[in-house]
Design a protein around this motif. Structure first.
Motif, PDB file in Angstrom:
ATOM      1  N   GLY A   1       0.525   1.367   4.514  1.00  0.00           N
ATOM      2  CA  GLY A   1       0.200   0.122   5.183  1.00  0.00           C
ATOM      3  C   GLY A   1       0.599   0.141   6.647  1.00  0.00           C
ATOM      4  O   GLY A   1       1.151   1.122   7.168  1.00  0.00           O
TER       5      GLY A   1
ATOM      6  N   HIS B   1       0.862  -1.180   0.000  1.00  0.00           N
ATOM      7  CA  HIS B   1       0.000   0.000   0.000  1.00  0.00           C
ATOM      8  C   HIS B   1       0.901   1.233   0.000  1.00  0.00           C
ATOM      9  O   HIS B   1       1.727   1.394   0.919  1.00  0.00           O
TER      10      HIS B   1
ATOM     11  N   TYR C   1      -2.101  -0.089  -4.759  1.00  0.00           N
ATOM     12  CA  TYR C   1      -2.330  -1.291  -3.947  1.00  0.00           C
ATOM     13  C   TYR C   1      -1.948  -2.500  -4.785  1.00  0.00           C
ATOM     14  O   TYR C   1      -2.384  -2.636  -5.933  1.00  0.00           O
TER      15      TYR C   1
ATOM     16  N   GLU D   1      -1.552  -6.821  -4.311  1.00  0.00           N
ATOM     17  CA  GLU D   1      -1.831  -7.943  -3.409  1.00  0.00           C
ATOM     18  C   GLU D   1      -0.555  -8.638  -2.955  1.00  0.00           C
ATOM     19  O   GLU D   1      -0.416  -9.013  -1.793  1.00  0.00           O
TER      20      GLU D   1
END
Length: 300
Positions: free
Chosen positions: A156, A109, A128, A130
């Protein structure tokens, strides 16, 4: 004696053992970009660059190696969760920088901002991913009229650090108006367009631009129904002076890149989305210049 003579004659007509060696991967240059890196005439042609107009010379092995070990040749910075790191470029000749980010397998993030003068942020990007190890982030930010600074903020938690690297990416100026065989697609404000890709496409290059108006877009990578692997929220003050270019890693099958123009109807954008790295069995095709090296002059 006749028997041994027959064996020697047969060995003479057999092809050389070098024919059984693995051939070097072939490389082609997309018509979207023109590679302007240094070609060493004396260097062995380890990688051959072939453009739309024919052969364009050999890419030097040093540049090819740089594409592989960009993280070793650079000086990445570990950005902890909820922390900010900045890279300053006071030299006005630096008109383009490359931003790279990756993790060790955890989500990524981040917010990226271009600062030019006090309280002036002409470009913002929210990212973003994953899995920052499988799909590292790679983008190019135009920095005309220095001095400029690039800020990378890890949004994050503390448990999700990532490595970041920001460096100058070539001596060329802003995007040049050139000719290309590839026609960009116009996406009106509020419109959405999707680009599906075959499993052989390992990465995709995306270039967004406007006619001088602000650029607001959302870029998504999906792999399967409602399975979002990567999202980028982009704002650019001037989409002509500061177009956005990025490389999205797309391993596996069922990958779809979705581009949404989040601006009103009065602010259309032009999008070019095409394969970057394509694997065809033992042959690997790179559709553009080397990531991390001199990406050359952007052309339309």
């Amino acid at each position: 004696m006749k028997f041994y003579g027959s064996i020697l004659a047969l060995c003479a007509i057999l092809p050389s053992s070098s024919a059984f060696y693995a051939q070097a991967p072939k490389t082609t240059v997309s018509p979207l970009f023109g590679y302007s890196g240094g070609n060493d005439p004396g260097a062995p042609p380890a990688v051959r660059a072939v453009g739309p107009g024919g052969p364009a010379g050999a890419v030097s092995p040093a540049e090819a190696q740089r594409a592989k070990d960009i993280w070793e040749t650079s000086s990445p910075v570990l950005v902890q969760g909820s922390t900010l790191r900045t890279w300053s470029f006071p030299n006005p000749q630096v008109e383009r920088v490359q931003v790279l980010m990756k993790t060790e397998g955890r989500p990524l993030h981040a917010n990226i901002e271009l600062w030019q003068g006090p309280d002036n942020t002409p470009q913002k990007l929210g990212v973003y991913i994953e899995d920052g190890s499988v799909r590292p982030f790679c983008a190019v930010i135009e920095t005309p009229r220095g001095p400029n600074a690039v800020a990378v903020y890890n949004t994050g938690n503390l448990e999700f650090p990532f490595s970041a690297c920001v460096e100058a990416a070539g001596p060329k100026g802003p995007v040049a108006k050139g000719t290309s065989k590839m026609t960009p697609r116009t996406i009106q404000g509020g419109a959405l367009h999707t680009y599906p890709f075959a499993p052989q496409v390992q990465s995709v290059q995306v270039l967004l631009k406007t006619d001088g108006r602000p650029l607001n877009a959302r870029i998504e990578l999906l792999q399967g129904p409602n399975n979002i692997k990567q999202v980028m929220e982009l704002y650019t003050e001037d989409g002509l002076e500061r177009p956005f270019y990025c490389i999205i890693e797309s391993p596996g099958s069922g990958n779809v890149v979705r581009v949404l123009n989040t601006a009103p109807m009065e602010f259309p954008l032009s999008a070019c989305v095409e394969p970057y790295l394509v694997e065809n069995g033992p042959e690997v095709t790179i559709s553009e210049g080397l990531p991390g090296g001199n990406i050359g002059e952007l052309r339309w």
